[in-house]
Design an enzyme around this catalytic site. Structure first.
Site, PDB file in Angstrom:
ATOM      1  N   GLU A   1       0.821  -1.222   0.000  1.00  0.00           N
ATOM      2  CA  GLU A   1       0.000   0.000   0.000  1.00  0.00           C
ATOM      3  C   GLU A   1       0.854   1.271   0.000  1.00  0.00           C
ATOM      4  OE1 GLU A   1      -2.796   0.395   3.258  1.00  0.00           O
ATOM      5  OE2 GLU A   1      -3.625   2.235   2.426  1.00  0.00           O
TER       6      GLU A   1
ATOM      7  N   ARG B   1     -12.669   3.868   5.813  1.00  0.00           N
ATOM      8  CA  ARG B   1     -13.709   4.868   6.081  1.00  0.00           C
ATOM      9  C   ARG B   1     -14.928   4.729   5.167  1.00  0.00           C
ATOM     10  NH1 ARG B   1      -9.332   9.553   5.932  1.00  0.00           N
ATOM     11  NH2 ARG B   1      -8.266   7.875   4.837  1.00  0.00           N
TER      12      ARG B   1
ATOM     13  N   LYS C   1      -2.477  -2.020  -3.195  1.00  0.00           N
ATOM     14  CA  LYS C   1      -3.523  -1.148  -2.635  1.00  0.00           C
ATOM     15  C   LYS C   1      -3.117   0.317  -2.844  1.00  0.00           C
ATOM     16  CE  LYS C   1      -6.067  -0.158   1.620  1.00  0.00           C
ATOM     17  NZ  LYS C   1      -6.746  -0.777   2.759  1.00  0.00           N
TER      18      LYS C   1
HETATM   19  P1  13P Z   1      -9.321   4.271   3.960  1.00  0.00           P
HETATM   20  O1  13P Z   1     -10.187   3.540   2.945  1.00  0.00           O
HETATM   21  O2  13P Z   1     -10.121   4.885   5.070  1.00  0.00           O
HETATM   22  O3  13P Z   1      -8.342   5.184   3.288  1.00  0.00           O
HETATM   23  O4  13P Z   1      -8.467   3.168   4.709  1.00  0.00           O
HETATM   24  C1  13P Z   1      -7.900   2.162   3.997  1.00  0.00           C
HETATM   25  C2  13P Z   1      -6.678   1.707   4.678  1.00  0.00           C
HETATM   26  O5  13P Z   1      -6.532   0.564   5.008  1.00  0.00           O
HETATM   27  C3  13P Z   1      -5.605   2.685   4.903  1.00  0.00           C
HETATM   28  O6  13P Z   1      -4.436   2.021   5.244  1.00  0.00           O
END
Ligand code: 13P
Length: 344
Positions: free
Chosen positions: A178, A296, A223
């Protein structure tokens, strides 16, 4: 069920399903609980997660995996069932956030480096025994004045992601890689094209480092952020522009050997995150599955419906189920704005 990395990765991006990011650290969940004015106790954190994981329809139909925090992977539901078993019973793969957070990058004010590599092979072994079959590590890139992002920030974070990914694969765990180019925060005044430029730079650097480290691309999930303007840019992009620019960025950087891409929501509204994903899937035939790994944008409606009260669990589960269904449709390009009204 097959334990091969490639097969787990494919299950994580199964058609019409996506990943629930429920791995908020104790500090981050505090911010969420503040918004509904409840205390950040272990019991409340358990009850909140139990509300989510017990939403059977959502979990069975639209959730392929759940990212947990260290506390949560060891926790049990009120009735005594370990959360990991509760999740696995629905067919979703349990996962674990393993990074130790984004810390200040020395000599580069306003930039972060994600820590947590020390002792990671040993921790990975423990998480495997606790039932995790995938992991997550989040790198954070800030766009802003003063030459941000710096080459050092991009490079150091990409290198750490590659070190993490190879440690995961050695332990039989699929890494979610990510690299998040932030859209929010006080400095986020950049436009959509600057987001594109920095995201392409970061993704190219990440895949170069993954190659150097010997990471198997078939056994990972990416991600990324979507390509959107900064929160304080004063500009709004259309759904089509976000979809086009995001797909273009991915086509320029992500090898087709990667089985799936599961986006973060990053501060987009619930409906924007869904609309963007659906547009990408509807408009393009792509070598990877495009789905969601939202925190979120999957939880906000359920969190406020719950409000910390046991009597609201049913309504909160209904809100979560609706959001999961909308995003499940978006993952196949089949979401429509009219469907949102069914939530009421
Ligand atoms: P959000 O979708 O709230 O950005 O969170 C995803 C996530 O895992 C961030 O590390």
């Amino acid at each position: 069920m097959s334990e091969r990395l490639e097969d787990i990765a494919i299950r994580m991006v199964a058609e019409g399903k996506g990943i629930l990011a429920a791995d908020e650290s104790t500090g981050t969940i505090n911010k969420r609980f503040d918004s509904i004015k409840i205390e950040n106790t272990e019991e409340n954190r358990r009850d909140y997660r139990e509300m989510l994981f017990g939403a059977e329809e959502a979990m069975k139909n639209n959730v392929s995996g759940v990212i947990l925090f260290d506390e949560t992977i060891r926790q049990k539901a009120k009735g005594g069932t370990p959360f990991v078993d509760m999740i696995a019973k629905t067919g979703a793969v349990p996962g674990i956030k393993v990074d130790k957070g984004a810390k200040d990058l020395p000599r580069f004010p306003g930039e972060k480096i994600t820590e947590g590599l020390d002792g990671l092979p040993e921790r990975m072994k423990e998480y495997y025994d606790l039932g995790a079959r995938f992991a997550k590590w989040r790198a954070v890139i800030t766009i802003g004045d003063g030459g941000r992002p710096s080459w050092n920030c991009i490079n150091a974070n990409a290198h750490a992601l590659a070190r993490y990914a190879v440690i995961c694969q050695e332990a039989g765990i699929v890494p979610i890689v990510e690299p998040e180019v932030l859209m929010d925060g006080p400095d986020a005044k950049h436009d959509i094209d600057r987001c594109y430029e920095v995201t392409v730079w970061m993704l190219n650097t990440v895949f170069h480092q993954l190659m150097l480290a010997g990471v198997s691309l078939e056994g990972m999930v990416l991600k990324p952020n979507m390509i959107v303007p900064g929160q304080h840019s004063g500009k709004k992009a259309s759904v089509e522009e976000v979809a086009e620019k995001t797909v273009k960025a991915l086509k320029n950087t992500v090898p087709p050997a990667v089985p799936g891409i599961a986006f973060l929501s990053g501060g987009q509204s619930d409906e924007e995150a869904t609309a963007h994903l659906s547009a990408m899937n509807a408009m393009h035939d792509l070598p990877w599955t495009l789905t969601f790994s939202y925190g979120r944008a999957l939880q906000a409606a359920a969190l406020s419906a719950w409000g910390g009260k046991a009597e609201n669990v049913k309504a909160a589960r209904a809100a979560f189920t609706h959001r999961a269904r909308m995003n499940g449709l978006a993952a196949t390009g089949g979401w429509k704005a009219e469907l949102e009204k069914e939530a009421a």
